[in-house]
Structures are given as structure tokens and as C-alpha cells.
Design an enzyme around this catalytic site. Structure first.
Site, PDB file in Angstrom:
ATOM      1  N   HIS A   1      80.300  24.458  40.642  1.00 33.96           N
ATOM      2  CA  HIS A   1      79.347  25.323  41.283  1.00 33.96           C
ATOM      3  C   HIS A   1      80.016  26.858  41.723  1.00 33.96           C
ATOM      4  CE1 HIS A   1      75.834  26.706  43.150  1.00 33.96           C
ATOM      5  NE2 HIS A   1      76.295  26.710  44.625  1.00 33.96           N
ATOM      6  N   SER A   2      79.268  27.697  41.599  1.00 33.15           N
ATOM      7  CA  SER A   2      79.883  29.189  41.881  1.00 33.15           C
ATOM      8  C   SER A   2      81.230  29.251  41.614  1.00 33.15           C
ATOM      9  CB  SER A   2      79.476  29.319  43.540  1.00 33.15           C
ATOM     10  OG  SER A   2      79.606  30.635  43.936  1.00 33.15           O
ATOM     11  N   MET A   3      82.097  29.541  42.343  1.00 32.58           N
ATOM     12  CA  MET A   3      83.386  29.518  42.200  1.00 32.58           C
ATOM     13  C   MET A   3      84.025  28.312  41.398  1.00 32.58           C
ATOM     14  SD  MET A   3      86.992  29.870  44.397  1.00 32.58           S
ATOM     15  CE  MET A   3      87.217  28.087  44.500  1.00 32.58           C
TER      16      MET A   3
ATOM     17  N   SER B   1      77.146  26.303  37.274  1.00 28.25           N
ATOM     18  CA  SER B   1      75.914  26.410  38.070  1.00 28.25           C
ATOM     19  C   SER B   1      76.257  27.585  39.206  1.00 28.25           C
ATOM     20  CB  SER B   1      75.713  25.021  39.111  1.00 28.25           C
ATOM     21  OG  SER B   1      74.998  25.291  40.328  1.00 28.25           O
TER      22      SER B   1
END
Length: 133
Positions: free
Chosen positions: A104-106, A132
Site C-alpha cells: 500500500h502506497s510506499m 494499492s
């Protein structure tokens, strides 16, 4: 609404001998390992509610970055390369069955780089890589 955690979930958050790995579901008959990588500033605990939602054939594993939760005093990684190398070292023993990466993200960037690092090491590739945002 979040589903309730299974009984004794916190007791099952085994470290598996690695400060990086967190598990909250017993999955002795699992056919796939889902390796989850948190967002920047996030921790493995972000994925804990998923344990109640994960089918028995999936082993849920989350990575605990240094400087988060119970690893607060561990020095942070200096850059993406250092982080990915350490994560690859930690997850390599988990690759004895098919696996998927979820970031997710990073964590998506970490998952992408991890897939490439594991390929460089000759490890099997993930069945899927979920990014994500």
C-alpha cells in the site's frame, strides 16, 4: 465495519524468529502466502484486521519496518535499496510455496523492488503483485 479478530489473535502474532515478520492467522494448510508491505509511516499492524477475513488457504504475513511499533528503537533504513535487501532476506524463507505481494502506497514501491530483488536472487516470482494507492 471491521470483522472481529479470531480468538487469541495477538498471541498468534508470531515473530517467526525474524523482527520483520508478523502473522495473525494459523494457516497450516495454506496454499499461498500473502506478504503485505505497509505504507510510509505505517506498520504491520495495519494488516491485522485482515486476519479475520483471510481464508484458511492463505497465510497472511505482514512486514514490520524498523522504527515502527515494537521495533521503534531499531534504526531506520537509509534508503530503498537497504530496505529491500533486508526485506528480501526476511521473506526468502517464506517462499517455499506460492506467494503474492501486496503493498500500500510506499509499500507498493517496496513490493515492486522486492519482486525484482528476489528475481535477481533466483527466487521464484510472486503469483501476483497488488499495488494499492
Amino acid at each position: 465495519m471491521t470483522a472481529p479478530l479470531p480468538p487469541n489473535a495477538s498471541a498468534r502474532a508470531a515473530r517467526s524468529g525474524s523482527p520483520w515478520i508478523r502473522r495473525w492467522n494459523d494457516a497450516p494448510a495454506s496454499r499461498l502466502t500473502l506478504i503485505c508491505l505497509p505504507h510510509a509511516g505505517g506498520s504491520a499492524g495495519f494488516y491485522r484486521p485482515w486476519a479475520a477475513l483471510t481464508p484458511p488457504e492463505v497465510e497472511l504475513v505482514a512486514l514490520q519496518y524498523p522504527g515502527r511499533e515494537d521495533r521503534f528503537d531499531d534504526p531506520a533504513c537509509a534508503d530503498m535499496g537497504e530496505l529491500v535487501t533486508a526485506v528480501a532476506d526476511a521473506v526468502q524463507p517464506l517462499l517455499d510455496r506460492p506467494y503474492a505481494l501486496f503493498g500500500h502506497s510506499m509499500g507498493s514501491a517496496v513490493a515492486w523492488e522486492l519482486a525484482h530483488e528476489l528475481a535477481r536472487r533466483g527466487a521464484p516470482g510472486p503469483r501476483r503483485l497488488f499495488a494499492s494507492g
